[in-house]
Design a protein around this motif. Structure first.
Motif, mmCIF file in Angstrom:
data_model
loop_
_atom_site.group_PDB
_atom_site.id
_atom_site.type_symbol
_atom_site.label_atom_id
_atom_site.label_comp_id
_atom_site.label_asym_id
_atom_site.label_seq_id
_atom_site.Cartn_x
_atom_site.Cartn_y
_atom_site.Cartn_z
ATOM 1 N N ILE A 1 0.837 -1.205 0.000
ATOM 2 C CA ILE A 1 0.000 0.000 0.000
ATOM 3 C C ILE A 1 0.871 1.255 0.000
ATOM 4 O O ILE A 1 1.810 1.365 0.795
ATOM 5 C CB ILE A 1 -0.904 0.018 1.255
ATOM 6 N N ASN A 2 0.549 2.190 -0.873
ATOM 7 C CA ASN A 2 1.141 3.527 -0.777
ATOM 8 C C ASN A 2 0.473 4.207 0.417
ATOM 9 O O ASN A 2 -0.742 4.416 0.433
ATOM 10 C CB ASN A 2 0.887 4.304 -2.079
ATOM 11 N N LYS A 3 1.288 4.552 1.429
ATOM 12 C CA LYS A 3 0.732 4.999 2.714
ATOM 13 C C LYS A 3 0.107 6.391 2.635
ATOM 14 O O LYS A 3 -0.775 6.739 3.414
ATOM 15 C CB LYS A 3 1.838 5.003 3.780
ATOM 16 N N ARG A 4 0.580 7.180 1.705
ATOM 17 C CA ARG A 4 0.060 8.552 1.568
ATOM 18 C C ARG A 4 -1.358 8.548 0.999
ATOM 19 O O ARG A 4 -2.183 9.401 1.327
ATOM 20 C CB ARG A 4 1.022 9.315 0.641
ATOM 21 N N HIS A 5 -1.626 7.580 0.125
ATOM 22 C CA HIS A 5 -2.952 7.526 -0.514
ATOM 23 C C HIS A 5 -3.821 6.387 0.010
ATOM 24 O O HIS A 5 -5.013 6.326 -0.309
ATOM 25 C CB HIS A 5 -2.777 7.376 -2.032
ATOM 26 N N GLY A 6 -3.178 5.448 0.736
ATOM 27 C CA GLY A 6 -3.934 4.294 1.237
ATOM 28 C C GLY A 6 -4.409 3.381 0.131
ATOM 29 O O GLY A 6 -5.430 2.692 0.271
ATOM 30 N N LYS A 7 -3.680 3.377 -0.989
ATOM 31 C CA LYS A 7 -4.092 2.546 -2.136
ATOM 32 C C LYS A 7 -2.932 1.645 -2.572
ATOM 33 O O LYS A 7 -1.763 2.011 -2.395
ATOM 34 C CB LYS A 7 -4.471 3.449 -3.308
ATOM 35 N N PRO A 8 -3.258 0.486 -3.197
ATOM 36 C CA PRO A 8 -2.183 -0.438 -3.582
ATOM 37 C C PRO A 8 -1.302 0.111 -4.709
ATOM 38 O O PRO A 8 -1.812 0.743 -5.640
ATOM 39 C CB PRO A 8 -2.919 -1.684 -4.058
ATOM 40 N N MET A 9 -0.014 -0.142 -4.580
ATOM 41 C CA MET A 9 0.912 0.206 -5.671
ATOM 42 C C MET A 9 1.625 -1.044 -6.193
ATOM 43 O O MET A 9 2.316 -1.002 -7.202
ATOM 44 C CB MET A 9 1.949 1.234 -5.211
ATOM 45 N N SER A 10 1.427 -2.177 -5.516
ATOM 46 C CA SER A 10 2.096 -3.411 -5.914
ATOM 47 C C SER A 10 1.494 -4.549 -5.090
ATOM 48 O O SER A 10 0.580 -4.323 -4.284
ATOM 49 C CB SER A 10 3.597 -3.279 -5.641
ATOM 50 N N LYS A 11 2.025 -5.739 -5.300
ATOM 51 C CA LYS A 11 1.498 -6.915 -4.593
ATOM 52 C C LYS A 11 2.670 -7.833 -4.230
ATOM 53 O O LYS A 11 3.656 -7.895 -4.976
ATOM 54 C CB LYS A 11 0.542 -7.636 -5.545
#
Ligand code: NAD
Length: 496
Positions: free
Chosen positions: A39-49
């Motif tokens: 998770i990209n912590k700034r946006h709270g959205k996944p950036m990878s797995k």
């Protein structure tokens, strides 16, 4: 090949899925069924797995390391160090790209990410210097008899690292372990697996032979397989105390050497004669930097006597900080909840919240807690004694220096402690009394710079010695003593 990361700002940017690196090939786990999102912590959205690996993957990595170590250990130390001289240049050349990747996966500000990589470069420099430092000692111990000590690699060794320094903590281990001639199996934190992949890619481009560094992505099952593997001869761990203690016990039970650094609760003692500007600037930088997610971050300010002017200066500076610009997000939604609970509980138990970060929000969806200061914290409050790992400063007031030292000593952790004073006598008394391995005089984050070794005391470290510096080199090597006599001597002693 792991390509460079492309983002040059904080906008959400996708990256490759995390992969294992075994015998010089990027690969997916053999039998994995589980995966988690990075998770990209700034946006709270996944950036990878991350596909979570298991024991099979550890076995494959150890087999690759065993094969590679046979040749690598025969390279002269100067040739092994050349790889790290080239890595140093590569880290400097790619500093911005690596810092952006680190910032995106970990959440720390770009400037903080850059500082982390710069500190990693210092560790690489130490590894390069081993070509001079690691000369063995030799002495004529009896007439015509010499004794020589040489540093030999152990074979295959392993490292397990935390989420908060995805680039630097691996570089606490790799330069010494690899320049010493070992092969390495590294398990990154599953929360931040991407920076280590770029590091491995750069090491490959710098000429590190295949199989000398292997990466296995995953969580607890991978760590347990590393602890249990009979061919892994040493294990370095950095993370929380709960896990450090368990990993130390499990790894040691198999006869391997282990050094496991754990969590912290760091105290800054302030006396009224302290320099106001320096002290206030320092304290804020220490508890707010990296959103308080540093094992060296200030957590408790122990104010001795009347320090109100300094506390007010700390409050004013903290209140001005802008979330998202001056302070990054924390690592997860669970962290936000945990940190907020510490603040709520302290408030319910009578602490005064003089700066309140609970409602502060940066980019939507991100994991935000603003810097928070709790005054009049008492020993009964969990915030006074437990690791919070967020941007929270608890102020405890005591009447005298003895009371401050007693409070510091009562805490089971032993990573860092600092004193702010202009009195040499006060500084000396504190330095002689606190239960901490890394201490500061007018320094808020007393990280020992190379060549001094990094490591705490008490519940902050399990195993002997420090992780970096010369202790690190000794940890990743075994010492062979060679006693030699080349000619018969007239004089005989019990051994010649
Ligand atoms: P953590 O202990 O949760 O995880 C560290 C590593 O252990 C990760 O790679 C993780 O996958 C693995 N792990 C987690 N649970 C495990 C289990 N039950 N069994 C085996 N392995 C397990 O730590 P974290 O949250 O990633 O990092 C933050 C902590 O690390 C804080 O407590 C901080 O103080 C500490 N830390 C200490 C130092 C130091 O030098 N003393 C440096 C950095 C961070």
């Amino acid at each position: 090949m792991i390509p460079p990361f492309t983002a040059r700002n904080y906008e959400l940017t996708q990256f490759l899925n995390a992969r294992n690196y075994i015998a010089g090939e990027w690969c997916d786990p053999r039998t994995s069924k589980d995966s988690i999102q990075v998770i990209n912590k700034r946006h709270g959205k996944p950036m990878s797995k991350v596909l979570m690996s298991g024991k099979d993957d550890v076995d494959a990595a150890v087999a690759a390391g065993t094969a590679a170590a046979r040749e690598w250990s025969k390279w002269p130390i100067r040739d092994r160090a050349q790889v790290f001289y080239r890595l140093r240049a590569a880290l400097e050349k790619n500093l911005d790209e690596l810092a952006w990747l680190l910032s995106h996966e970990n959440g720390k500000l770009f400037a903080e990410a850059k500082a982390e990589i710069e500190k990693g470069i210092e560790c690489v420099e130490y590894g390069c210097s081993l070509t001079n430092l690691a000369a063995g000692e030799k002495l004529e111990v009896s007439r015509g008899v010499t004794c020589e000590q040489v540093y030999s690699p152990l074979g295959v060794v392993a490292g397990v690292v935390p989420f908060n320094f995805p680039n630097m903590v691996p570089l606490w281990m790799l330069p010494q372990a690899l320049v010493a001639g070992n092969a390495f199996v590294l398990k990154p934190s599953e929360q931040v697996p991407l920076s280590t992949m770029r590091l491995a890619q750069l090491l490959h481009e710098c000429g590190l032979p295949k199989g000398v560094l292997n990466i296995v992505q995953g969580g607890q099952p991978v760590v347990e397989a590393l602890c249990d593997h009979p061919q892994i001869k040493a294990l370095g761990f950095v993370g929380s105390t709960r896990v450090a203690r368990a990993v130390y016990g499990r790894a040691s039970a198999t006869g391997k050497r282990a050094l496991c650094l754990g969590g912290a609760k760091n105290h800054l003692i302030v006396v009224p004669d302290a320099d106001l500007e320096l002290t206030a600037d320092n304290i804020v930088a220490s508890f707010v930097g990296c959103a308080g997610q540093r094992c060296m971050a200030a957590s408790v300010l122990i104010a001795v006597g009347d320090c109100d002017a300094i506390i007010e200066a700390v409050r004013i500076r903290t209140a001005k900080l802008v979330i998202g610009t001056d302070v990054g997000p924390v690592t997860s939604k669970a962290s936000v909840q945990r940190i907020t609970k510490y603040i709520d509980t302290a408030q319910q138990m009578g602490a005064k919240v003089i700066v309140d970060g609970r409602q502060k929000q940066g980019d939507p969806g991100g994991f935000w807690v603003g810097p928070t200061i709790l005054d009049h914290v008492t020993p009964a409050m969990p915030a006074s004694c437990e690791e919070i790992f967020g941007p929270v400063l608890s102020i405890v007031r005591v009447a005298n220096l003895e009371g401050a030292i007693e409070f510091e000593n009562a805490n089971p952790y032993g990573n860092a402690a600092s004193i702010y004073t202009t009195s040499g006598d006060v500084a000396k008394r504190v330095m002689e009394s606190v239960e901490a391995g890394m201490c500061g005089i007018n320094v808020g984050v007393p990280v020992p710079r190379e060549p001094f070794g990094f490591g705490g005391w008490n519940d902050s470290a399990f195993g002997a010695g420090n992780m970096t510096g010369w202790d690190g080199f000794r940890f990743w090597t075994r010492q062979r003593k060679v006693t030699a006599k080349w000619a018969l001597q007239k004089d005989h002693t019990w051994m010649s």
